[in-house]
Design a protein around this motif. Structure first.
Motif, PDB file in Angstrom:
ATOM      1  N   LYS A   1       0.829  -1.201   0.000  1.00 64.10           N
ATOM      2  CA  LYS A   1       0.000   0.000   0.000  1.00 64.10           C
ATOM      3  C   LYS A   1       0.870   1.260   0.000  1.00 64.10           C
ATOM      4  N   ALA A   2       1.929   1.250   0.818  1.00 64.30           N
ATOM      5  CA  ALA A   2       2.819   2.416   0.896  1.00 64.30           C
ATOM      6  C   ALA A   2       3.541   2.648  -0.427  1.00 64.30           C
ATOM      7  N   LYS A   3       3.937   1.557  -1.077  1.00 65.02           N
ATOM      8  CA  LYS A   3       4.625   1.682  -2.368  1.00 65.02           C
ATOM      9  C   LYS A   3       3.712   2.332  -3.398  1.00 65.02           C
ATOM     10  N   ASN A   4       2.459   1.890  -3.442  1.00 67.74           N
ATOM     11  CA  ASN A   4       1.499   2.478  -4.383  1.00 67.74           C
ATOM     12  C   ASN A   4       1.233   3.943  -4.064  1.00 67.74           C
ATOM     13  N   LEU A   5       1.085   4.241  -2.767  1.00 67.93           N
ATOM     14  CA  LEU A   5       0.846   5.627  -2.352  1.00 67.93           C
ATOM     15  C   LEU A   5       2.018   6.526  -2.698  1.00 67.93           C
ATOM     16  N   ARG A   6       3.229   6.007  -2.476  1.00 74.36           N
ATOM     17  CA  ARG A   6       4.424   6.799  -2.786  1.00 74.36           C
ATOM     18  C   ARG A   6       4.456   7.151  -4.262  1.00 74.36           C
ATOM     19  N   GLY A   7       4.115   6.195  -5.114  1.00 77.96           N
ATOM     20  CA  GLY A   7       4.076   6.468  -6.553  1.00 77.96           C
ATOM     21  C   GLY A   7       3.007   7.487  -6.903  1.00 77.96           C
ATOM     22  N   GLU A   8       1.834   7.371  -6.273  1.00 77.59           N
ATOM     23  CA  GLU A   8       0.759   8.324  -6.535  1.00 77.59           C
ATOM     24  C   GLU A   8       1.135   9.725  -6.070  1.00 77.59           C
ATOM     25  N   VAL A   9       1.748   9.818  -4.882  1.00 80.46           N
ATOM     26  CA  VAL A   9       2.157  11.134  -4.364  1.00 80.46           C
ATOM     27  C   VAL A   9       3.164  11.789  -5.303  1.00 80.46           C
ATOM     28  N   ASN A  10       4.129  11.011  -5.770  1.00 80.72           N
ATOM     29  CA  ASN A  10       5.156  11.573  -6.663  1.00 80.72           C
ATOM     30  C   ASN A  10       4.533  12.092  -7.958  1.00 80.72           C
ATOM     31  N   SER A  11       3.651  11.277  -8.557  1.00 80.58           N
ATOM     32  CA  SER A  11       3.053  11.688  -9.833  1.00 80.58           C
ATOM     33  C   SER A  11       2.101  12.865  -9.644  1.00 80.58           C
ATOM     34  N   GLU A  12       1.326  12.855  -8.543  1.00 79.85           N
ATOM     35  CA  GLU A  12       0.387  13.946  -8.309  1.00 79.85           C
ATOM     36  C   GLU A  12       1.112  15.244  -7.931  1.00 79.85           C
ATOM     37  N   THR A  13       2.254  15.120  -7.272  1.00 78.48           N
ATOM     38  CA  THR A  13       3.038  16.319  -6.945  1.00 78.48           C
ATOM     39  C   THR A  13       3.557  16.985  -8.216  1.00 78.48           C
ATOM     40  N   VAL A  14       4.038  16.154  -9.135  1.00 79.61           N
ATOM     41  CA  VAL A  14       4.525  16.689 -10.419  1.00 79.61           C
ATOM     42  C   VAL A  14       3.376  17.371 -11.163  1.00 79.61           C
ATOM     43  N   ALA A  15       2.213  16.722 -11.195  1.00 77.42           N
ATOM     44  CA  ALA A  15       1.058  17.299 -11.885  1.00 77.42           C
ATOM     45  C   ALA A  15       0.607  18.598 -11.221  1.00 77.42           C
ATOM     46  N   ALA A  16       0.643  18.662  -9.897  1.00 78.24           N
ATOM     47  CA  ALA A  16       0.239  19.871  -9.175  1.00 78.24           C
ATOM     48  C   ALA A  16       1.183  21.028  -9.480  1.00 78.24           C
ATOM     49  N   HIS A  17       2.469  20.743  -9.552  1.00 76.42           N
ATOM     50  CA  HIS A  17       3.434  21.804  -9.869  1.00 76.42           C
ATOM     51  C   HIS A  17       3.250  22.309 -11.306  1.00 76.42           C
ATOM     52  N   ARG A  18       2.868  21.432 -12.198  1.00 79.52           N
ATOM     53  CA  ARG A  18       2.596  21.868 -13.569  1.00 79.52           C
ATOM     54  C   ARG A  18       1.401  22.815 -13.605  1.00 79.52           C
ATOM     55  N   LYS A  19       0.369  22.455 -12.845  1.00 81.89           N
ATOM     56  CA  LYS A  19      -0.807  23.329 -12.789  1.00 81.89           C
ATOM     57  C   LYS A  19      -0.476  24.653 -12.118  1.00 81.89           C
ATOM     58  N   LEU A  20       0.404  24.606 -11.123  1.00 80.88           N
ATOM     59  CA  LEU A  20       0.829  25.847 -10.473  1.00 80.88           C
ATOM     60  C   LEU A  20       1.598  26.735 -11.453  1.00 80.88           C
ATOM     61  N   ALA A  21       2.409  26.103 -12.292  1.00 79.48           N
ATOM     62  CA  ALA A  21       3.158  26.873 -13.288  1.00 79.48           C
ATOM     63  C   ALA A  21       2.206  27.564 -14.257  1.00 79.48           C
ATOM     64  N   VAL A  22       1.122  26.874 -14.626  1.00 77.69           N
ATOM     65  CA  VAL A  22       0.119  27.485 -15.507  1.00 77.69           C
ATOM     66  C   VAL A  22      -0.552  28.654 -14.797  1.00 77.69           C
ATOM     67  N   ALA A  23      -0.884  28.464 -13.500  1.00 78.79           N
ATOM     68  CA  ALA A  23      -1.532  29.533 -12.735  1.00 78.79           C
ATOM     69  C   ALA A  23      -0.609  30.738 -12.593  1.00 78.79           C
ATOM     70  N   ARG A  24       0.682  30.487 -12.388  1.00 74.91           N
ATOM     71  CA  ARG A  24       1.639  31.602 -12.266  1.00 74.91           C
ATOM     72  C   ARG A  24       1.759  32.378 -13.581  1.00 74.91           C
ATOM     73  N   SER A  25       1.743  31.629 -14.674  1.00 70.91           N
ATOM     74  CA  SER A  25       1.847  32.308 -15.973  1.00 70.91           C
ATOM     75  C   SER A  25       0.583  33.104 -16.285  1.00 70.91           C
ATOM     76  N   THR A  26      -0.542  32.667 -15.730  1.00 71.05           N
ATOM     77  CA  THR A  26      -1.811  33.359 -15.974  1.00 71.05           C
ATOM     78  C   THR A  26      -1.980  34.574 -15.080  1.00 71.05           C
ATOM     79  N   HIS A  27      -1.695  34.419 -13.771  1.00 67.83           N
ATOM     80  CA  HIS A  27      -1.952  35.473 -12.793  1.00 67.83           C
ATOM     81  C   HIS A  27      -0.703  36.230 -12.350  1.00 67.83           C
ATOM     82  N   GLY A  28       0.447  35.594 -12.503  1.00 66.32           N
ATOM     83  CA  GLY A  28       1.668  36.219 -12.005  1.00 66.32           C
ATOM     84  C   GLY A  28       1.996  35.714 -10.595  1.00 66.32           C
ATOM     85  N   ASP A  29       3.267  35.796 -10.233  1.00 64.17           N
ATOM     86  CA  ASP A  29       3.714  35.285  -8.933  1.00 64.17           C
ATOM     87  C   ASP A  29       3.101  36.056  -7.774  1.00 64.17           C
ATOM     88  N   LEU A  30       2.931  37.331  -7.913  1.00 60.97           N
ATOM     89  CA  LEU A  30       2.421  38.163  -6.819  1.00 60.97           C
ATOM     90  C   LEU A  30       1.006  37.737  -6.440  1.00 60.97           C
TER      91      LEU A  30
END
Length: 218
Positions: free
Chosen positions: A46-75
């Motif tokens: 279970k932990a192995k599967n969760l670790r993989g999900e956390v890693n992939s979802e973290t990468v996806a979240a940072h990509r979405k954050l990058a889109v939000a930063r490009s749209t709204h700006g860092d401030l």
């Protein structure tokens, strides 16, 4: 044999009772250890599967954050992040798995609706909302992963402790009790043989004495 053990029938009975209890306890502990190992392996998976999900979802979240930063700006992104009134946290309470106390970690104020996030819904876009949701989901899963990995540590510690008890019963306590039983039994058998020989010798002497008395009388 232990020098403090008296070679008596009562002590022999006590040792046999202790051995029976040790054998029963050994079997129970082996069953507990096997069940713990099965639970441990399941939790590892279970932990192995969760670790993989956390890693992939973290990468996806940072990509979405990058889109939000490009749209709204860092401030805007940093200011909106500071406006949240509900600070994420955890509640910890114990739960029992195979007799092992394991903390149940529950995330608090992690997943929130648009109004609870604090920032203005009119000034943000779907890109920012999606990035926020992605990080909330990831944080929720990180808390669950922490609970799972803590369970692994507790289960492993209990397995090692149970295994030590199994080995102590199997290789130390039971052999020592069997050896003591064997020594007491041998000692009692020797005493019985000596008594039998003494009785036989006494009987022979009595019979000889009676025979000599009869011969003297005749």
């Amino acid at each position: 044999m232990n020098e403090g053990v008296k070679p008596t029938r009562m002590e022999l009975l006590n040792c046999k009772q202790q051995l029976a209890m040790a054998e029963k306890g050994h079997e129970i502990l082996k069953q507990k250890r096997d069940a713990l190992v099965m639970e441990f392996m399941k939790t590892i998976k279970k932990a192995k599967n969760l670790r993989g999900e956390v890693n992939s979802e973290t990468v996806a979240a940072h990509r979405k954050l990058a889109v939000a930063r490009s749209t709204h700006g860092d401030l805007f992104v940093e200011a909106s992040a500071m406006q949240s009134n509900a600070i994420p946290g955890v509640n910890v309470r114990p739960k029992n798995i195979m007799g092992v106390s394991i903390p149940l970690i529950e995330a608090v104020n992690v997943k929130r609706n648009l109004l609870e996030r604090g920032y203005s819904v009119h000034g943000s876009t779907a890109a920012f909302d999606e990035a926020t949701t992605a990080f909330e989901n990831t944080l929720q899963k990180i808390v669950y992963l922490a609970e799972t990995e803590t369970s692994i540590k507790r289960l492993l510690a209990e397995i090692e402790q149970t295994n030590r008890r199994v080995n102590a019963l199997e290789y130390n306590i039971q052999p020592a009790l069997r050896q003591t039983i064997r020594h007491i039994s041998d000692h009692l058998n020797r005493l019985e043989s000596e008594r039998f020989f003494a009785l036989k010798l006494t009987k022979a002497r009595i019979e000889n004495a009676e025979k000599e008395a009869q011969e003297a009388g005749s």
